[in-house]
Design an enzyme around this catalytic site. Sequence first.
Site, PDB file in Angstrom:
ATOM      1  N   SER A  87     -24.146 -10.202  13.685  1.00  0.00           N
ATOM      2  CA  SER A  87     -22.877 -10.174  14.425  1.00  0.00           C
ATOM      3  C   SER A  87     -22.892 -11.250  15.509  1.00  0.00           C
ATOM      4  CB  SER A  87     -22.691  -8.804  15.083  1.00  0.00           C
ATOM      5  OG  SER A  87     -23.670  -8.652  16.106  1.00  0.00           O
ATOM      6  N   ASP A 128     -21.255 -11.084  10.259  1.00  0.00           N
ATOM      7  CA  ASP A 128     -20.465  -9.861  10.358  1.00  0.00           C
ATOM      8  C   ASP A 128     -19.348 -10.058  11.397  1.00  0.00           C
ATOM      9  OD1 ASP A 128     -19.925  -7.154   9.879  1.00  0.00           O
ATOM     10  OD2 ASP A 128     -21.272  -6.465  11.475  1.00  0.00           O
ATOM     11  N   SER A 142     -21.950   4.337   8.796  1.00  0.00           N
ATOM     12  CA  SER A 142     -23.137   5.113   9.190  1.00  0.00           C
ATOM     13  C   SER A 142     -22.798   6.602   9.132  1.00  0.00           C
ATOM     14  CB  SER A 142     -23.585   4.732  10.603  1.00  0.00           C
ATOM     15  OG  SER A 142     -24.379   3.569  10.541  1.00  0.00           O
ATOM     16  N   ASP A 171     -25.118   0.058  10.402  1.00  0.00           N
ATOM     17  CA  ASP A 171     -25.816  -0.463  11.586  1.00  0.00           C
ATOM     18  C   ASP A 171     -26.233   0.692  12.504  1.00  0.00           C
ATOM     19  OD1 ASP A 171     -26.798  -1.985  13.634  1.00  0.00           O
ATOM     20  OD2 ASP A 171     -24.866  -2.662  14.366  1.00  0.00           O
ATOM     21  N   SER A 172     -25.271   1.526  12.873  1.00  0.00           N
ATOM     22  CA  SER A 172     -25.562   2.578  13.869  1.00  0.00           C
ATOM     23  C   SER A 172     -26.710   3.488  13.451  1.00  0.00           C
ATOM     24  CB  SER A 172     -24.304   3.416  14.120  1.00  0.00           C
ATOM     25  OG  SER A 172     -23.278   2.593  14.614  1.00  0.00           O
TER      26      SER A 172
END
Length: 322
Positions: free
Chosen positions: A50, A83, A227, A269-270
């Site tokens: 990102s 991203d 997620s 990601d999370s």
Amino acid sequence: MPLVTTKEMFEKAYDGGYAVGAFNVNNMEIIQGITDAAAELKSPVILQVSKGARSYANHTYLKKLVEAAVEEHPEVPIALHLDHGADFDICKSCIDGGFTSVMIDASSHPFDENIEITKKVVEYAHDHGVVVEAELGTLAGVEDEVNVSAADSSYTRPEEVEEFVSRTGCDSLAIAIGTSHGAFKFTADQCTRNADGILVPPPLRFDVLEECIKRLPGFPIVLHGSSSVPQEYVKMINEFGGEMPDAIGIPEDQLREAAKLAVCKINIDSDIRLAMSAVIRQYLAQNPSHFDPRQYLKPAREAVKDMVSHKIVDVLGSNDKI
Ligand code: G3H
Ligand code: 13P
Ligand code: ZN
């Protein structure tokens, strides 16, 4: 093999009824955990960076760390993806800087502007052998410094997808069907409670997904904000000094269903952040005199590997595909 684009990955995933995991990378341990899991399970993988990751770790460091993973695991198809590229300049910088895939996220712009911005990126990317993911619709949640409230989010309008894809020439399309960024995806009022009193989030809008698929046969769809916020990690974080009440994610069985359809890329990601934080909190609480980062980053890296292995087998279905 060198870094690959997502083209062949998505063709195989589409036909095979599975999705490729796109995991955000910010440091060496995350890259190692993800790629070790992919290698062990013979899965293709997308490593995504990102704007925040580039300002934290620096483009060159991330690129070189990813190159190290490619060298360690030459048999694994690995794509390096930007991203949520917000504009042409960041996409160009990543294309020039060796990424094999970029996302131009102009989804907050009106339809025609989104097309115009996306098309410009597609032209430059394709001239350089790079593929482009675009987005239509707006997800709720936190991403970079932008926080989109549930009220301001909007599902993708299936009647717009054909025109968008044909006018932009993008290679894959992220759509909004009820997923959301971050670890706090839904408020308690948006959820119902099951018989055990556990909060159950609203189901994904499979009707919107199916309408998009009908209008874009054979075309790869992407899900962001996917997620699942595993409650065992939330519990661990809260037990060892954290405060994450009401953290809630997308049920994995719904993502598995989406992966069997035209969803070829699922962004996670999370869950990696949660797993690392939980394990590090536990480690330091249980070993108060330890201060060597290798001592707590080692179990954190293992937790990333375990999380990604679980996603590959139980959610994406991308194991044994290389
Ligand atoms: O969707 C955003 C990803 O989770 C990346 O998050 O902007 O904090 O690096 P970040
Ligand atoms: P999560 O916050 O659900 O992990 O989503 C990540 C994502 O979509 C990155 O683009
Ligand atoms: Zn995203």
